[in-house]
Scaffold this active site. Sequence first.
Site, PDB file in Angstrom:
ATOM      1  N   HIS A 173       0.846  -1.203   0.000  1.00 38.51           N
ATOM      2  CA  HIS A 173       0.000   0.000   0.000  1.00 38.51           C
ATOM      3  C   HIS A 173       0.878   1.249   0.000  1.00 38.51           C
ATOM      4  O   HIS A 173       1.863   1.320   0.727  1.00 38.51           O
ATOM      5  CB  HIS A 173      -0.903  -0.024   1.239  1.00 38.51           C
ATOM      6  CG  HIS A 173      -1.952   1.037   1.248  1.00 38.51           C
ATOM      7  ND1 HIS A 173      -2.919   1.146   0.270  1.00 38.51           N
ATOM      8  CD2 HIS A 173      -2.185   2.070   2.103  1.00 38.51           C
ATOM      9  CE1 HIS A 173      -3.712   2.181   0.536  1.00 38.51           C
ATOM     10  NE2 HIS A 173      -3.277   2.761   1.644  1.00 38.51           N
ATOM     11  N   ARG A 229      -6.892  -1.123  -6.450  1.00 38.15           N
ATOM     12  CA  ARG A 229      -7.814  -1.051  -5.311  1.00 38.15           C
ATOM     13  C   ARG A 229      -8.330   0.360  -5.096  1.00 38.15           C
ATOM     14  O   ARG A 229      -8.080   0.968  -4.071  1.00 38.15           O
ATOM     15  CB  ARG A 229      -7.110  -1.511  -4.020  1.00 38.15           C
ATOM     16  CG  ARG A 229      -6.532  -2.894  -4.012  1.00 38.15           C
ATOM     17  CD  ARG A 229      -6.108  -3.279  -2.591  1.00 38.15           C
ATOM     18  NE  ARG A 229      -5.269  -2.264  -1.966  1.00 38.15           N
ATOM     19  CZ  ARG A 229      -3.942  -2.262  -1.992  1.00 38.15           C
ATOM     20  NH1 ARG A 229      -3.277  -3.233  -2.592  1.00 38.15           N
ATOM     21  NH2 ARG A 229      -3.268  -1.297  -1.403  1.00 38.15           N
ATOM     22  N   MET A 321     -24.529  20.314  17.952  1.00 44.43           N
ATOM     23  CA  MET A 321     -24.555  18.876  17.707  1.00 44.43           C
ATOM     24  C   MET A 321     -25.590  18.527  16.637  1.00 44.43           C
ATOM     25  O   MET A 321     -25.352  17.650  15.805  1.00 44.43           O
ATOM     26  CB  MET A 321     -24.867  18.126  19.004  1.00 44.43           C
ATOM     27  CG  MET A 321     -24.687  16.624  18.887  1.00 44.43           C
ATOM     28  SD  MET A 321     -25.143  15.726  20.366  1.00 44.43           S
ATOM     29  CE  MET A 321     -23.892  16.261  21.527  1.00 44.43           C
ATOM     30  N   ASP A 322     -26.722  19.225  16.646  1.00 42.50           N
ATOM     31  CA  ASP A 322     -27.836  18.816  15.792  1.00 42.50           C
ATOM     32  C   ASP A 322     -28.358  19.916  14.882  1.00 42.50           C
ATOM     33  O   ASP A 322     -29.291  19.687  14.113  1.00 42.50           O
ATOM     34  CB  ASP A 322     -28.999  18.341  16.677  1.00 42.50           C
ATOM     35  CG  ASP A 322     -28.502  17.507  17.823  1.00 42.50           C
ATOM     36  OD1 ASP A 322     -27.988  16.408  17.551  1.00 42.50           O
ATOM     37  OD2 ASP A 322     -28.557  17.961  18.985  1.00 42.50           O
TER      38      ASP A 322
HETATM   39  C1  PLP Z   1      -8.465   2.641   1.788  1.00 40.35           C
HETATM   40  C2  PLP Z   1      -7.601   1.740   1.044  1.00 40.35           C
HETATM   41  C3  PLP Z   1      -7.608   1.741  -0.359  1.00 40.35           C
HETATM   42  C4  PLP Z   1      -8.369   2.765  -1.184  1.00 40.35           C
HETATM   43  O1  PLP Z   1      -7.793   4.026  -1.060  1.00 40.35           O
HETATM   44  P1  PLP Z   1      -8.322   5.256  -1.969  1.00 40.35           P
HETATM   45  O2  PLP Z   1      -7.325   6.320  -1.726  1.00 40.35           O
HETATM   46  O3  PLP Z   1      -9.669   5.610  -1.438  1.00 40.35           O
HETATM   47  O4  PLP Z   1      -8.369   4.771  -3.345  1.00 40.35           O
HETATM   48  C5  PLP Z   1      -6.877   0.766  -1.008  1.00 40.35           C
HETATM   49  N1  PLP Z   1      -6.159  -0.142  -0.312  1.00 40.35           N
HETATM   50  C6  PLP Z   1      -6.117  -0.158   1.032  1.00 40.35           C
HETATM   51  C7  PLP Z   1      -5.289  -1.174   1.730  1.00 40.35           C
HETATM   52  C8  PLP Z   1      -6.813   0.790   1.758  1.00 40.35           C
HETATM   53  O5  PLP Z   1      -6.740   0.787   3.091  1.00 40.35           O
END
Ligand code: PLP
Length: 381
Positions: A173, A229, A321-322
């Site tokens: 990531h 992702r 809050m609301d």
């Molecule tokens: C949140 C997340 C994503 C997506 O991230 P974006 O910036 O919203 O595209 C992809 N992989 C992992 C592991 C994440 O935690």
Amino acid sequence: MIHQPTIDDPESRRPTSVEVDVGQLRRNWEAVKAFVAPARAMLIVKANAYGHGLFEVARHLGPRADAIGVAVLEEGVLLRRLGITATILVTGGIWTDQIPEYIRHDLTMTASSVGRLQQIAQAAAALGKAAKVHLKIDTGMERVGVHYYSAEALLEAALRCGPNVQVEGIYSHFANADAEDLSHARLQLERFLEVLRFYERRSLPTPLRHIANSAAVLRLPESRLDMVRPGILAYGVYPAAHIPRSLEVRPALTWKSRVVYFKVVRAGDPVGYGSTWRSDRPVRIVTVPVGYGDGYFRSMSNRARVLIRGRSYPQVGAVCMDQIMVAIGDDSAFNGDPVVLIGEDGGNRITVEDLAGWAGTIPYEILTAINTRVPRIYRNA
Ligand SMILES: *Cc1c(COP(=O)(O)O)cnc(C)c1O
């Protein structure tokens, strides 16, 4: 289990609601898929699908995605209970006691250590079931994952963890794919590719490789590998303001409310908690039933703007809050007039980015903070 009635019933007619344009979500997802093809695409639906509603998003887009990604086990279990049969990867770290739950619900786990892999193998054998696993390599985020410089032992162990464990993927990531300077992201990608050479050296098939979040999808095409992702991009929001709009996606979420009170405040009389705002002349003020309890951040006090009948007005005094108060100058407004908090009206527009700017945060936090007290209404499903 205790069953509590939910407060987010769309039939409630609460004047404050979120509208999600499912047709727009679909167009966004198709655009993302076409953009990254032939790479596969995992749709990220963590945190209530970035505020858009976990189940509805998974239900409508899940069948068009190669896989679904969530952050915590419970999100995956909920999707299974609601009948979602897609591949679901849980990207968060595993708490050992929960391993059997992942296996029972056929949720793909993220394995970051040899010890964890062994525990998964044991639990799967005990249940007489197969556990699905993606290996997680930390290439510079320092969150979960085995460090890239000591990953080999995990990859080795994954080859020998027995028939009950199916190692289907391997991923990492990015920490900085949304930064102006992409050098750290490029370094992370290099480190990941180096780890993956393990399979090449041994002439072994490589599990499904993935690393690209939304920002990387847009800016680092070489990082798409076998699968991407994207999260925020699927919801039509760009990860950061400086990233060129190279992909045609649009926001699918509108946040609306209505005027529930109107009054004229005398010159000098303060408005709201802490008396943080007053006008030096008489001013017309309306009250709108949304507040930080709904996720309309208090840090936006005296900064935010809303649209009433298409015109932009300042929110004044501290966000309660609301409820919030809005100064409409000498204009008139009536009980029930629509108020746009995020969205368009009369050619004017308030974006998630605007709210993030007023609150001193990022669009992600604005979207995920919209509380479940706010009913979600789905259009164009
Ligand atoms: C949140 C997340 C994503 C997506 O991230 P974006 O910036 O919203 O595209 C992809 N992989 C992992 C592991 C994440 O935690």
